[in-house]
Write an enzyme that holds these catalytic residues in place. Sequence first.
Site, PDB file in Angstrom:
ATOM      1  N   PRO A   1       0.786  -1.231   0.000  1.00 17.22           N
ATOM      2  CA  PRO A   1       0.000   0.000   0.000  1.00 17.22           C
ATOM      3  C   PRO A   1       0.819   1.283   0.000  1.00 17.22           C
ATOM      4  O   PRO A   1       0.286   2.341   0.374  1.00 17.22           O
ATOM      5  CB  PRO A   1      -0.755  -0.123   1.322  1.00 17.22           C
ATOM      6  N   ASP A   2       2.106   1.240  -0.347  1.00 18.21           N
ATOM      7  CA  ASP A   2       2.964   2.411  -0.144  1.00 18.21           C
ATOM      8  C   ASP A   2       2.430   3.675  -0.807  1.00 18.21           C
ATOM      9  O   ASP A   2       2.400   4.754  -0.200  1.00 18.21           O
ATOM     10  CB  ASP A   2       4.362   2.107  -0.677  1.00 18.21           C
ATOM     11  N   HIS A   3       2.031   3.567  -2.078  1.00 16.88           N
ATOM     12  CA  HIS A   3       1.606   4.771  -2.800  1.00 16.88           C
ATOM     13  C   HIS A   3       0.325   5.354  -2.218  1.00 16.88           C
ATOM     14  O   HIS A   3       0.229   6.568  -2.003  1.00 16.88           O
ATOM     15  CB  HIS A   3       1.423   4.446  -4.280  1.00 16.88           C
TER      16      HIS A   3
END
Length: 777
Positions: free
Chosen positions: A551-553
């Site tokens: 889920p980084d972005h």
Amino acid sequence: MSDNAPQRGPLRHLRVLDLADAVGEAAARLLSDLGAETIKVEPAQGAPTRSEAPLHDGHSLPYLVRNAGKQIGTGLADDELDRLLAGADIAFCSPASGLGLEADALRARHPRLVVVDSSPFGRSGPRAGWQATPNTLLALSGSLSRSGRPGDAPLLPPAGIAQASAATQMAYAALIAHVQRLRSDAGQLVDIAHLEAVATGLDPAYGVQGSAAAGRSGKIRRDRPPADSYPIYPCADGAVRLCLLSPRQWAGMFEWLGRPAEFADPKFASIAARVAASDRLDALIVAHFRERTGAELVEQAASLGVPLAQVLSLGEALDSPHFLATGAIGEVELAPGLSSRLPVGFADIDGARLGIDGGPRALRTALWPPRDDSRAPRGAGASGELPLSGVRVLDLGVIVFGAEIGRALADFGADVIKVESQAFPDGLRQTRNGESMNASFAWGQRNKRSLGLDLRSEEGKAVFRELARHSDVVLSNFKPGTLTSLGIDHATLSAINPRIIVVESAAFSSRGPWARRLGYGPLVRAACGISSLWKYRAGETECWDGVTVYPDHVAAKAGALCVLAALLDREQSGHGVRIELAQSEVVLHQLAAFAAQESLAPGSVRPQGNRDRELFGDLFPADGDDEWCLIEARTPDELAALAGVIGWAGTAIGPSDELHAAVAAWARSLPPQEAMEKLQAAGVPAAAMQRLDQIAHDPQLIHRASYRPMTHPALEHTLPAENSSAAFSALPDLPMRPAPVAGEHTAEVLGDVLGWDEQRIAALLAAGVAHARQPNR
């Protein structure tokens, strides 16, 4: 203000009208979570989203979750709605809302209003009238091409994350437009296309890390890439996921395995060497893990610095003592007599959890008093400036999340200063041959300046604190406690500058039993229950989410949303705040509707695979080498149209194995683009699975100018890069300044921010407290 208006949260002065579809509902909910007074307006018969599955006791759980905390006004008269619009700051609208409202008409009647128009493909372009489902968006966005078992069909990710990711992009764009309205005293239209938001926000083809390397090289695999770096192993009570990247982590693993002689060679510190010997190494790990429980393994791994996480089901994650201790999970009454345990929010501000505090509520007022506008964040100037010009950010972030949260602010005009250590460089700067720049860093660090500073030295810390005196925001995503150990935590910095906003992000929060765990995206997904849903079928051990950057972005965009909210609130309160955001809690937040279902009916949330997520549908092989077409029908009418296109000769038109086989035979005879065009012409949701190298050539994304060329003096080739995830009607062109070389702006920053002369700066450089760009680099 109504009786039900939120009394806390940084956006408590903001008024939001929700006249939108499911994605717009979710975006408006994000602003409501941050304190905005939010009213959802529905037609007399109720919003179309009220019937969305899964249902419980006649209630749509996604509808209840997306509209939690809002007031609901049904069947309002035109004059009532117009009065609400006159007092609102932001209105989310959509052609699919059932209200018959046009965005252009709303803007004409209320020129100071920010109108956010939500639709699958945008307001214009060759595909503006196409049909879409969340799954067709995943196919077109490139995300699907990277998901699944090598040699098998691509695998649709768990339902919900496409819409939730688009909603996060939408909420951020809406708040950016609101900041610009406060500068210019004029509203604008924000045109949000769900496809564009998913393509740029979920697992971007032209973004930081992971998919970036494939997107740059043009050497795109025809099937799914292997997930060698994040293997899953069985244990005594389930499964665990291992993530060995650095030599230090391998050293811990080598010790844990009992220092096996066959792996004593220093070459095994390399990922490539371990992958080449994976058969032998996996056998040792399997034998080491299988008699131990997941909890025992995770505890032992943590003591050795080995990144490991249990692969939990969603139900297990909801029951986790960690998430209960952090306040991420709570009991919420979504409707009278219907209470559920679910994720309540993803951010703490000054220690207070923001998020859901109850289900939708009946409208108490149909009139807002005239606006008492807050001022724009410090530095607001002429209307021709970018919304965040004048805002200064000290960016300590690293890797994907750290790059993206700063870039989200820099793209809209903030002066983002990336503070870099020569001894501990950002992992994104790593290159095979020691080059000064790579595509991933260039994408994620554009529009920033670089300051080389040694924060291990007392003098370096003093320089940072002096910079914080003249700054607005500090960003970090180190392990919990790092800022405190460095003497630059919020308590210290706010004593110097009471207006400073400090963001601390970690994988699993600074509180709770997992606070000290190492966290990478694959481990976060495993511990939150999403990996257990990323399977072809229930009962399998292996999960197929290993190569995505999620889920980084999207977590970074959620963090940037919190920063905007805090900047707006600061102009009322006069002081800054500490924001804490856990990426694991962003994941849970996106699964909230399924968490409610699992809480109400334990064991009911299981992997869905590809088939029949709608009334009818699947991912069908098409003509060509590993070519696929996603075909779905949501209604009997769409199913009848599908049967007509393929020439179905059956007597009954309904979901059946016979119809499925007929659609499969038809799809296999055509290239996926042709199959998609034929079905869309008949009004049937369909999408060719696009690979990462195809995204910049998508005709709809070209029409919307979703990407533009990016050049960098240290790179040989021009790269496609995200232009913006939304189309703004009244915003200056966004900058595209090249990402900095390490220490490129050290003297410039110390000179123009602190006013130091060349002699003082030279002394810092000579002492090694600061460092500057090396010659010929």
